[in-house]
Enzyme design. Sequence first.
Site, PDB file in Angstrom:
ATOM      1  N   ASP A 238       2.928  -4.174   2.520  1.00 24.16           N
ATOM      2  CA  ASP A 238       2.052  -3.154   1.956  1.00 24.16           C
ATOM      3  C   ASP A 238       1.194  -2.587   3.085  1.00 24.16           C
ATOM      4  O   ASP A 238       1.165  -3.131   4.207  1.00 24.16           O
ATOM      5  CB  ASP A 238       1.170  -3.765   0.878  1.00 24.16           C
ATOM      6  CG  ASP A 238       0.679  -2.762  -0.142  1.00 24.16           C
ATOM      7  OD1 ASP A 238       0.817  -1.548   0.106  1.00 24.16           O
ATOM      8  OD2 ASP A 238       0.153  -3.176  -1.192  1.00 24.16           O
ATOM      9  N   TRP A 239       0.495  -1.496   2.834  1.00 22.02           N
ATOM     10  CA  TRP A 239      -0.170  -0.790   3.933  1.00 22.02           C
ATOM     11  C   TRP A 239      -1.223  -1.612   4.646  1.00 22.02           C
ATOM     12  O   TRP A 239      -1.436  -1.435   5.837  1.00 22.02           O
ATOM     13  CB  TRP A 239      -0.784   0.513   3.410  1.00 22.02           C
ATOM     14  CG  TRP A 239      -1.977   0.343   2.519  1.00 22.02           C
ATOM     15  CD1 TRP A 239      -1.979   0.108   1.185  1.00 22.02           C
ATOM     16  CD2 TRP A 239      -3.353   0.389   2.909  1.00 22.02           C
ATOM     17  NE1 TRP A 239      -3.248  -0.002   0.688  1.00 22.02           N
ATOM     18  CE2 TRP A 239      -4.120   0.178   1.728  1.00 22.02           C
ATOM     19  CE3 TRP A 239      -4.019   0.589   4.111  1.00 22.02           C
ATOM     20  CZ2 TRP A 239      -5.514   0.148   1.734  1.00 22.02           C
ATOM     21  CZ3 TRP A 239      -5.412   0.570   4.107  1.00 22.02           C
ATOM     22  CH2 TRP A 239      -6.142   0.350   2.939  1.00 22.02           C
TER      23      TRP A 239
END
Length: 242
Positions: A238-239
């Site tokens: 995820d970011w």
Amino acid sequence: SDKTKTSLERVNDLISLMTFEEKILLTGGWSGIKVQGSFNIPGIPRLGIRPVTMADASQGIRKIPFPSLENVSGTSFPSLLALTSTWNNELASQYGKAIGEECRALGIDILLGPGMNFYRLPTGGRHFEYLGEDPFLATPIVTEYIIGLQSQDVIATPKVALANEQEFVRHIANCQLSQRAMREIYLPPWKSAIKVAKAKAIMTGNNMLNGIPCAVNKPLLADLIRAEYGFEGIAMTDWQNT
């Protein structure tokens, strides 16, 4: 690349021709480079490799990744909870197919969804992206969604593995689960998404699972998802982990 060879042979040929820097470039998204917008994996023009475009998913396509389409809105589909509430597997397949068709029309290769976490707290800020709290019901619905989406040659990215069900400190929370809870409640949608729907990508959570960050959690990713479930696709972070 020799088109008479199999896909795997062609991929291995291209990798052998890449420089170290080019290989590193392909391991991360392009969110910070405004050449063709955000949510992209850059291409390698000298080898004929084009950029790959991703978009976030919630009720359809959340983020249109091209500046040239910034005034174009994606269709607002019913939430995944509404879809799950129909108990209709065929409708779930049609739902995924329709989103896949829109991805194709907008030039999106990888959809960062569907969300497969469960409702555990009433204040969860992303409940509209998820399928409720019943794994027995959610599993066939999300499986058909992924099959429908990928029938349009769009890669599905079920997210996020695993057990990231709270908003408070959700990027650093340590979620402690027994093996029984994992296998009876949290893992059935993932097992089916991989073994039945053949999802080509997954996204890991920012949280820790039993004391190990999900992005580098060997018992979860290598031992279970890859070795036991047979997953061979992209496992992306995820970011917050990039």
